[in-house]
Design an enzyme around this catalytic site. Structure first.
Site, PDB file in Angstrom:
ATOM      1  N   CYS A 196       0.837  -1.196   0.000  1.00 40.36           N
ATOM      2  CA  CYS A 196       0.000   0.000   0.000  1.00 40.36           C
ATOM      3  C   CYS A 196       0.879   1.256   0.000  1.00 40.36           C
ATOM      4  CB  CYS A 196      -1.004  -0.036   1.149  1.00 40.36           C
ATOM      5  SG  CYS A 196      -2.351   1.153   0.949  1.00 40.36           S
ATOM      6  N   GLU A 246      -2.563  -8.960   3.272  1.00 42.20           N
ATOM      7  CA  GLU A 246      -2.892  -9.498   4.606  1.00 42.20           C
ATOM      8  C   GLU A 246      -4.371  -9.371   4.921  1.00 42.20           C
ATOM      9  OE1 GLU A 246      -2.394  -5.130   5.415  1.00 42.20           O
ATOM     10  OE2 GLU A 246      -1.541  -6.590   4.015  1.00 42.20           O
ATOM     11  N   HIS A 280      -3.849  -4.729  -0.022  1.00 46.81           N
ATOM     12  CA  HIS A 280      -3.405  -5.314   1.245  1.00 46.81           C
ATOM     13  C   HIS A 280      -3.526  -6.829   1.172  1.00 46.81           C
ATOM     14  CE1 HIS A 280      -2.952  -1.722   3.811  1.00 46.81           C
ATOM     15  NE2 HIS A 280      -3.870  -1.200   3.014  1.00 46.81           N
TER      16      HIS A 280
END
Length: 196
Positions: A77, A180, A178
């Site tokens: 990001c 994650e 992202h």
């Protein structure tokens, strides 16, 4: 394998650490230059403003360290945007400068900002980072600035305009989304990076 998550003084470090631990690694969150240099894989996350994170990295003596890294590093990001040379944010911020590209404000016509939610990434050729990932898979985005499509672009995403969603120069990689927060498909991308 020594896996390091660079402490950028911003939030979101724990969720990245948990996602990497699920893959069987034991990452360290640190801003200590010597530990970063000794690592095998590096993650550069970022949440918040480019100016705040750049100040933190300068204060910790990490900007030149990051530039010199020869092991694979993945910017996530804002971390991806910091790998470029300049950001339009806050009337202009000089960033790390690994890749000769500016970061521009996302000008999405009639679409809400920031760009939040699931969106497709489109890649035009196979790459180890995309192993076992189907083209046009959806990842989770939260951002108001973009890296325009350029010579480093590995994948693009459309949000009224097309922008770079994955970039690479040599051992430096960046993802605008992202991983994650992107479920199994994000885990696969993290796994691919860790196994490259």
């Amino acid at each position: 394998m020594n896996v390091v998550i660079i402490d950028t003084g911003s939030a979101n470090l724990t969720s990245i650490k948990v996602a990497i631990k699920r893959l069987g690694y034991n990452p360290i969150i640190t801003s200590e230059p010597s530990i970063v240099l000794r690592s095998n894989k590096v993650f550069l996350p970022g949440v918040g403003t480019a100016s705040a994170v750049m100040k933190f990295l300068f204060d910790k003596g990490l900007v030149n360290i990051i530039k010199k890294l020869t092991q694979p590093i993945l910017g996530i990001c804002l971390g991806m945007q910091l790998l470029c040379s300049f950001s339009e944010e806050c009337e202009g911020v000089k960033t790390i400068g690994v890749m000769k590209s500016s970061v521009l404000r996302l000008r999405a016509h009639n679409l809400p900002l920031p760009h939040i939610g699931w969106n497709k990434i489109k890649f035009n050729y196979s790459h180890p980072l995309f192993k076992n990932i189907i083209n046009n898979s959806r990842f989770y985005f939260v951002h108001s600035y973009i890296v325009p499509i350029n010579t480093y672009t590995l994948s693009t995403t459309d949000y009224s305009v097309n922008f770079s969603s994955v970039i690479q120069k040599n051992n430096f990689f960046g993802v605008q989304f992202h991983p994650e927060k992107s479920g199994n498909i994000g885990s696969q991308l993290l796994k691919n990076f860790l196994e490259m």
